[in-house]
Design a protein around this motif. Structure first.
Motif, PDB file in Angstrom:
ATOM      1  N   UNK A   1       2.223  -3.327  16.611  1.00  0.00           N
ATOM      2  CA  UNK A   1       3.346  -3.567  15.685  1.00  0.00           C
ATOM      3  C   UNK A   1       3.264  -2.613  14.493  1.00  0.00           C
ATOM      4  N   UNK A   2       2.046  -2.393  13.985  1.00  0.00           N
ATOM      5  CA  UNK A   2       1.844  -1.488  12.848  1.00  0.00           C
ATOM      6  C   UNK A   2       2.247  -0.063  13.226  1.00  0.00           C
ATOM      7  N   UNK A   3       1.835   0.393  14.421  1.00  0.00           N
ATOM      8  CA  UNK A   3       2.187   1.763  14.865  1.00  0.00           C
ATOM      9  C   UNK A   3       3.693   1.905  15.080  1.00  0.00           C
ATOM     10  N   UNK A   4       4.289   0.838  15.594  1.00  0.00           N
ATOM     11  CA  UNK A   4       5.748   0.841  15.805  1.00  0.00           C
ATOM     12  C   UNK A   4       6.469   1.006  14.465  1.00  0.00           C
ATOM     13  N   UNK A   5       5.966   0.309  13.435  1.00  0.00           N
ATOM     14  CA  UNK A   5       6.540   0.423  12.090  1.00  0.00           C
ATOM     15  C   UNK A   5       6.448   1.870  11.595  1.00  0.00           C
ATOM     16  N   UNK A   6       5.281   2.490  11.765  1.00  0.00           N
ATOM     17  CA  UNK A   6       5.095   3.872  11.314  1.00  0.00           C
ATOM     18  C   UNK A   6       6.040   4.836  12.043  1.00  0.00           C
ATOM     19  N   UNK A   7       6.228   4.611  13.355  1.00  0.00           N
ATOM     20  CA  UNK A   7       7.152   5.465  14.122  1.00  0.00           C
ATOM     21  C   UNK A   7       8.581   5.352  13.584  1.00  0.00           C
ATOM     22  N   UNK A   8       8.992   4.101  13.308  1.00  0.00           N
ATOM     23  CA  UNK A   8      10.365   3.879  12.794  1.00  0.00           C
ATOM     24  C   UNK A   8      10.534   4.496  11.398  1.00  0.00           C
ATOM     25  N   UNK A   9       9.433   4.454  10.618  1.00  0.00           N
ATOM     26  CA  UNK A   9       9.506   4.922   9.222  1.00  0.00           C
ATOM     27  C   UNK A   9       9.339   6.434   9.093  1.00  0.00           C
ATOM     28  N   UNK A  10       8.901   7.091  10.160  1.00  0.00           N
ATOM     29  CA  UNK A  10       8.567   8.526  10.096  1.00  0.00           C
ATOM     30  C   UNK A  10       9.644   9.383   9.403  1.00  0.00           C
ATOM     31  N   UNK A  11      10.948   9.212   9.719  1.00  0.00           N
ATOM     32  CA  UNK A  11      11.965  10.072   9.084  1.00  0.00           C
ATOM     33  C   UNK A  11      12.028   9.954   7.557  1.00  0.00           C
ATOM     34  N   UNK A  12      11.582   8.800   6.988  1.00  0.00           N
ATOM     35  CA  UNK A  12      11.707   8.633   5.528  1.00  0.00           C
ATOM     36  C   UNK A  12      10.396   8.879   4.782  1.00  0.00           C
ATOM     37  N   UNK A  13       9.280   9.107   5.513  1.00  0.00           N
ATOM     38  CA  UNK A  13       7.976   9.249   4.855  1.00  0.00           C
ATOM     39  C   UNK A  13       7.793  10.626   4.233  1.00  0.00           C
ATOM     40  N   UNK A  14       7.159  10.621   3.022  1.00  0.00           N
ATOM     41  CA  UNK A  14       6.818  11.877   2.353  1.00  0.00           C
ATOM     42  C   UNK A  14       5.302  12.061   2.450  1.00  0.00           C
ATOM     43  N   UNK A  15       4.768  13.018   1.685  1.00  0.00           N
ATOM     44  CA  UNK A  15       3.382  13.482   1.814  1.00  0.00           C
ATOM     45  C   UNK A  15       2.327  12.395   2.033  1.00  0.00           C
ATOM     46  N   UNK A  16       2.076  11.559   0.999  1.00  0.00           N
ATOM     47  CA  UNK A  16       0.955  10.604   1.111  1.00  0.00           C
ATOM     48  C   UNK A  16       1.428   9.185   1.421  1.00  0.00           C
TER      49      UNK A  16
END
Length: 745
Positions: free
Chosen positions: A16-31
């Motif tokens: 579930x945590x990895x799925x969240x990161x995949x969905x969030x990838x387009x909005x994530x910045x550097x750190x």
């Protein structure tokens, strides 16, 4: 006990945590990924020993809320962090100061807004209302609090199946009463629709299942119809090189049910079961022209209903919604709603506030109606010091209403709730103008302050320095801004009257040589049946209680210094449940209606006249013991949303010897002997007693209302079936009383 596979659960949480990161990838910045990992670790530690009612690890809930924030609302990293940790302060030793140190002020403030108020609430207040008000106060700082709360509520509703029945009713009622209207107002149409449907699913499952299966049954026919209907339009759009996508979507289950209920019609008679949406791919500067061009093509093929054109492109709704709606007649004689919008408009319609900001940043457009509405909410919040219940009532009143657009004499556009009056308009301009308003000129015609505005009215407010607000004004306004300012003015006036009243009491007691002690004042409050000392002083100040009345009080000789106080009332559902369990000497905290008459006093609510077989709940009132309501009672959402702690689980026991009053509506074509036929079925054939009957006929059509006594829902259904067989009777349906619960519950 079910054995827990720890390793399997760990894998599920990581997935579930990895799925969240995949969905969030387009909005994530550097750190950002590191911060999200830190927030996830803190949340996982805080909730490590906690489980939801379904049995799954609690951490899956904040992960799901964060995912809804990203995928369904379109929020970014700050919201993900807050969503992951939204229950950490409540469920662990971690404090807001610790969160601020690690993640900064913004995240800490949002989490503060999402944290429930702790402590005991005095009777007559509402914990739900207090928490809702606290959450809304953060709106003036950060709207993301509300958006995350909506994501939290959506996931709770999606997983409500595992909750006990009374919790399902309480949470569903809060949702329909507050959260669905709020999602609507923030333009989150997809979330609003799902919340409404889930409310119906958990409060009236038979109705929900029935409508859902009927929608499924008609899907193939509907798709075939949409394809045929759109074919000539799509061909013409292709010829004119207009790129678009066509969707046919059914109305939501809740909105179909609402229409069936409002118009008292079966599913088969709801003509606008679906809408066709034409979504155009267009640059922003050409949007308006292309939408009207598509409208022109649609109306070339099908005749439009002139009364059903809605232009929310020229004047968007206050939740940011933009679209062009028209209803046209198809070749088979069926009315079809066609919605025309661009991809940008569709994104805003589904994702609301977050999508609106995305496009605002890229295009630099001016302040929108949504921002104006938020500014009005902030203004209401800043000027509101009423009880939480009054606040929620006012706020909710301005959430679901449509708007009316009116102009100042200089042509400035003002947006007000539908039903707004000249007085609302005056307060919209300025509180001082509102409080001095004596009337208005609308389109150069003199009107009173209570005059209801229509779209396009030009309003000039007339004032007088001698005018001041009075109690009646609250009947003439609908906007929370106007109500708030009027209540503030009245409160100041009441304070002044109460101050004068207190001085009058002190002078009169001194004159009568009676000591003005606390005991005397308390005795006086009881003697005049005043709720509080303030109420007593106010009534004296306004001369409702005169000096002669005070003299009579001092001459009154009770048998004891104070009248005996009534025994302490059971005012909380948990106390009621304990009482039932103790008296019945068994593990049963449910009120069994008809069996517990000697245990706890209860009455059947007049607003929904429940009968055996109805799904019901008990509600603890202030003065009338427990009232039994149907779960689909018109008042149930408000009662359970604001006073969930006073809801008691209840169900019927077998009750064949007792008759219950209920109401039936009968419609049909008039004929000689019809009434005789109806009464014959009721009185002679089925031996049912009638309480009252009223029949109205007009040009060959009759409508009647009959109040009668039945044993239970099966008895009622049998009666309805028999009545529908009477010649001339077209429709028989049960109806609710028009009564509502009084404000003092």
């Amino acid at each position: 006990m079910v054995a827990i596979d720890v390793e399997k659960e760990k894998k599920e949480i990581i997935n579930h945590y990895r799925k969240l990161l995949r969905k969030a990838k387009p909005v994530l910045k550097d750190s950002d990924a590191k911060l999200i990992k830190k927030a996830f670790t803190i949340a996982a530690e805080a909730h490590k020993d906690m489980r939801r009612k379904s049995g799954e690890p609690y951490i899956l809930h904040p992960l799901a809320v964060a995912e809804i924030c990203v995928e369904e609302i379109g929020l970014g990293t700050t919201s993900i962090l807050a969503a992951l940790m939204h229950d950490v302060v409540e469920d662990s030793d971690m404090e807001l100061a610790d969160i601020e140190k690690i993640f900064g002020k913004k995240v800490a403030r949002i989490i503060d807004g999402l944290t429930k108020i702790a402590g005991v609430f005095e009777y007559g207040t509402s914990q739900q209302a207090e928490n809702f008000r606290k959450m809304l106060f953060t709106l003036s700082e950060d709207v993301r609090v509300i958006l995350i709360k909506l994501a939290d509520r959506l996931h709770n509703m999606r997983t409500l199946e595992s909750m006990p029945r009374n919790k399902q009713l309480k949470i569903s009622s809060e949702t329909i009463y507050l959260y669905a209207p709020l999602a609507h107002r923030l333009g989150l149409n997809a979330i609003k629709t799902e919340l409404e449907d889930l409310y119906l699913r958990f409060t009236d499952r038979p109705i929900y299942n029935s409508i859902a299966s009927k929608i499924d049954d008609t899907r193939a026919t509907r798709n075939k119809f949409i394809k045929g209907f759109m074919q000539p339009i799509v061909e013409e759009l292709n010829k004119q090189n207009i790129r678009c996508e066509v969707k046919g979507r059914p109305k939501s289950i809740y909105s179909i049910w609402n229409k069936m209920k409002r118009q008292n019609i079966p599913f088969e008679e709801v003509y606008d079961l679906f809408a066709i949406r034409v979504i155009i791919d267009a640059p922003q500067e050409q949007e308006k022209a292309l939408c009207w061009q598509v409208y022109s093509i649609v109306t070339d093929f099908y005749t439009p209903n002139p009364d059903r054109l809605r232009d929310w492109i020229s004047t968007p709704k206050s939740n940011g919604y933009e679209s062009l709606h028209t209803t046209v007649m198809a070749k088979n004689g069926q009315w079809v709603e066609v919605q025309i919008r661009t991809e940008r408009m569709d994104d805003i319609a589904e994702k609301g506030y977050a999508a609106h900001w995305k496009y605002k940043e890229s295009s630099g457009i001016n302040e929108s109606n949504l921002e104006k509405w938020l500014a009005r909410v902030r203004d209401t919040l800043e000027h509101n010091d009423h009880t939480a219940l009054d606040f929620v009532d006012d706020f909710r009143g301005n959430l679901f209403t449509e708007e009316v657009f009116a102009f100042t004499p200089k042509g400035e556009l003002k947006t007000l709730p539908s039903g707004a009056t000249a007085l609302d308009f005056a307060y919209e301009i300025h509180s001082q103008i509102g409080s001095k308003c004596i009337g208005a000129k609308i389109n150069n015609r003199l009107v009173p302050i209570s005059h209801v505005l229509k779209n396009g009215d030009q309003v000039e407010i007339l004032t007088s320095s001698k005018q001041k607000p009075n109690e009646d004004w609250l009947r003439f306004v609908v906007s929370s801004k106007a109500k708030g300012h009027i209540k503030d003015s009245l409160k100041e006036e009441k304070k002044q009257s109460a101050h004068e009243g207190k001085e009058i009491i002190m002078r009169k007691l001194k004159q009568l040589k009676v000591e003005a002690s606390q005991d005397t004042l308390e005795h006086m409050r009881e003697y005049f049946n005043a709720k509080t000392h303030f109420d007593l002083y106010y009534r004296v100040g306004r001369n409702i209680i005169g000096t002669a009345d005070i003299k009579r009080f001092t001459e009154f000789k009770p048998t004891s210094p104070f009248r005996a106080k009534p025994p302490a009332q059971l005012t909380d559902a948990k106390l009621i449940e304990k009482e039932i369990t103790a008296l019945k000497n068994r593990y049963e905290d449910m009120l069994l209606i008809g069996e517990d008459m000697d245990v706890v006093d209860y009455k059947l609510a007049k607003c929904c006249t429940p009968i055996p077989g109805d799904e019901v709940f008990g509600f603890v009132t202030v003065n009338e013991g427990i009232k039994i309501h149907r779960t689909n009672c018109p008042n149930s959402a408000e009662l359970m949303a604001n006073h969930g702690n006073r809801v008691v689980k209840a169900k019927w026991t077998s009750q064949h010897e007792v008759a219950f009053l209920t109401g039936l509506k009968i419609k049909g074509t008039d004929r000689v002997g019809l009434i005789n036929g109806v009464t014959k079925v009721i009185s002679e054939e089925l031996k049912v007693n009638m309480s009252s009957m009223s029949i109205h006929t007009d040009t060959g059509i009759f409508e009647g209302e009959i109040m009668l006594y039945v044993n239970d829902t099966r008895h009622l259904e049998h009666l309805i079936a028999k009545l529908e067989q009477v010649e001339g009777v077209v429709k028989v349906s049960r109806f609710d009383s028009k009564e509502t619960e009084p404000r003092e519950l």
